[in-house]
Enzyme design. Structure first.
Site, short mmCIF file in Angstrom:
data_model
loop_
_atom_site.label_atom_id
_atom_site.label_comp_id
_atom_site.label_asym_id
_atom_site.label_seq_id
_atom_site.Cartn_x
_atom_site.Cartn_y
_atom_site.Cartn_z
N LYS A 148 0.86 -1.20 0.00
CA LYS A 148 0.00 0.00 0.00
C LYS A 148 0.90 1.24 0.00
CE LYS A 148 -1.87 2.84 2.81
NZ LYS A 148 -1.73 4.05 1.97
N GLU A 186 10.45 0.96 9.98
CA GLU A 186 11.47 1.96 9.66
C GLU A 186 10.81 3.31 9.80
OE1 GLU A 186 13.04 0.68 5.87
OE2 GLU A 186 14.17 -0.91 6.84
N CYS A 195 14.14 10.54 5.76
CA CYS A 195 14.20 10.12 7.16
C CYS A 195 15.62 10.25 7.70
CB CYS A 195 13.72 8.68 7.28
SG CYS A 195 14.57 7.57 6.14
N GLU A 222 11.05 15.79 14.54
CA GLU A 222 11.33 15.62 13.11
C GLU A 222 10.47 16.60 12.31
OE1 GLU A 222 9.76 12.16 10.99
OE2 GLU A 222 11.71 11.92 10.05
#
Ligand code: NAD
Length: 482
Positions: free
Chosen positions: A177, A252, A286, A382
């Protein structure tokens, strides 16, 4: 509306609409226009995909195929990707605004993911343990079953291929997905898998939102493995959902990478990589070097050079070959990054360069901020955009302390020409990957993953083998005793 491109689900070897007929709009973030539509997957669509992949695993040829034949099939897919590299890269550039040259690079790395895992599976070496008792035992790595893979929008094709490739190479069937923001290239990959002659159900694609499309996959007990790349917050939901049927997860997740520049670094090299680490892909990585730590004695000189290099980046249309930096991937993401820049200023941060473009575009210019408190949100959280927060340090111990002072632990970079320092600091950093005097270079045999809020588990090489198989011990009598 008829001229819009359409990306359906790929279920059982056929591209289909949702059962409900529902579609959602797909945006081009540079032009800020809808350019396509995708099928909006419901729980029923996800369940159809699971049933198809379950059948393909339980009864189909893929898991039963010889390893050489399976590797050849995956190489066929990789060949098609190479042939259509421009077309695929155009989809990612249109869909999320990354410069075309970077999108081409992503396609090449995606092709390599498929080739690497095809060969890794084909050529892997098992283990045999001679035992003193007159037996020997060996390990066998059989496929785990149906894999649900869920991927983010920042590297639409590359992140998906990093999951699909080891999953199918080891004989599993897979349902991917992609992010609702970037359905195009992964759906195209599903079309290529049909063209490459993959048996139906080996690679299904479900488009749609996290819930219900993604959450139906993670929570279904016909799914044997869940591999997820995305935010730490969603990762926790995915893990909880997979836990309801005890499916192992590989997560992850987010990062806030430290980039440490010592006074003895090669400054040209350090500036080059500092720019790459936070401004490549407009910082939507990331692994971005979003926290920069510079030794006090070179702080002023380094910052002058870093700011100048950031200001030189060519901002513009991602299809213009001169462009190095473009818009953020969506309006929602632009708003998020812009609000961090505003709050950094409100909290006393000094914007040394950059800031939000005030022209109505979804661009946040390459931004460098210093002077933030260690607990300020833009310093700790982040941002996932082209925003670098900078701090100075006096010595090695302080650099390590500052770098490790985070809930994340995906990666870190360090720049020094002192060999002993490089090894010493690399080993003290709490991170899944440490780059010394470079960034973003990968060897697919090595472990990849994060510590703390950056993830659970490792993938890459044998680490992927362990996750995507059910390792089995076989103990065999060699000498009959007594
Ligand atoms: P996200 O968590 O919002 O979404 C990721 C995917 O999860 C999407 O496909 C989304 O539809 C799906 N999803 C959302 N809710 C779900 C649910 N309840 N159940 C199942 N699936 C669900 O992340 P994003 O904004 O797409 O991506 C950015 C994040 O990804 C950043 O935090 C970034 O650091 C992280 N990321 C990590 C890595 C890594 O390798 N560690 C790589 C790339 C991106």
């Amino acid at each position: 509306m008829s001229e819009l491109a359409f990306f359906g689900h790929i279920i059982d070897g056929v591209e289909v609409e949702s059962e409900s007929g529902a579609r959602f709009d797909v945006w081009n973030p540079w032009t800020r226009e809808v350019w396509a539509q995708a099928a909006e997957g419901t729980a029923a669509d996800a369940e159809r995909a699971i049933a198809s992949s379950r059948k393909a695993f339980d009864e189909g040829p893929w898991p039963r195929m010889g390893r050489v034949e399976r590797a050849a099939a995956i190489h066929r897919l990789a060949d098609l990707m190479e042939e259509r590299a421009d077309e695929i890269a155009r989809l990612d550039t249109t869909n999320m605004g990354k410069p075309f040259a970077q999108a081409k690079h992503d396609v090449a790395r995606s092709v390599w993911n498929f080739r690497f895992f095809a060969d890794h599976q084909r050529d892997h070496v098992g283990e045999v343990f001679p035992m003193d008792s007159g037996h020997h035992s060996y390990s066998e790595f059989g496929p785990a079953g149906v894999v649900a893979a869920i991927s983010p929008w920042n590297f639409p094709l590359m992140m998906a291929s990093w999951k699909i490739a080891p999953a199918i190479a080891w004989g599993n069937t897979c349902i991917i997905k992609p992010s609702e923001d970037t359905p195009a290239s992964v759906t195209y990959l599903g079309r290529l898998a049909i063209e490459a002659g993959f048996p139906p159900g080996v690679l299904n694609v479900i488009n749609g939102y996290g819930a219900p499309a993604g959450s139906t996959l993670t929570g279904d007990d016909r799914v044997d493995r869940v591999t997820f790349t995305g935010s730490s917050q969603t990762g926790k939901m995915v893990m909880a959902s997979a836990a309801t049927h005890l499916a192992p997860v590989s997560l992850e997740l987010g990062g806030k990478g430290a980039n440490i520049v010592f006074a003895d670094a090669d400054l040209d090299n350090a500036v080059y990589w500092a720019v790459e680490a936070i401004f490549r892909n407009a910082g939507q990585i990331c692994l971005a070097g979003s926290r920069l730590f510079v030794q006090s004695s070179i702080y002023d000189e380094f910052m002058t050079r870093f700011v100048a290099a950031a200001e030189k980046l060519v901002i513009g249309d991602p299809f213009d070959p001169a462009t190095q930096f473009s818009s953020l991937a969506s309006k929602r993401h632009f708003d998020k990054v812009a609000s961090y820049v505003e709050s950094a200023q409100a909290l006393g941060g000094r914007v040394l360069t950059g800031g939000v473009a005030e022209d109505g575009s979804w661009v946040v210019r390459p931004t460098i901020i210093d002077g933030l408190a260690l607990d300020a949100a833009p310093y700790c959280e982040e941002i996932f955009g082209p925003v670098c927060v900078v701090n100075r340090f006096e010595d090695e111990a302080q650099a390590v302390h500052l770098a490790n002072d985070t809930r994340y632990g995906l990666n870190a970079m360090l720049f020094t020409e002192n060999l002993s320092r490089a090894h010493r600091v690399a080993s003290k950093l709490r991170a899944g990957t440490v780059w010394v005097n470079c960034f973003f270079i990968r060897d697919l045999r090595t472990p990849f993953g994060g510590v703390g809020d950056s993830g659970v588990g490792r993938e890459g090489g044998n680490f992927s083998r362990e996750f995507f198989t059910e390792p089995k011990a076989v103990v065999m009598q060699i000498d009959r005793k007594g």
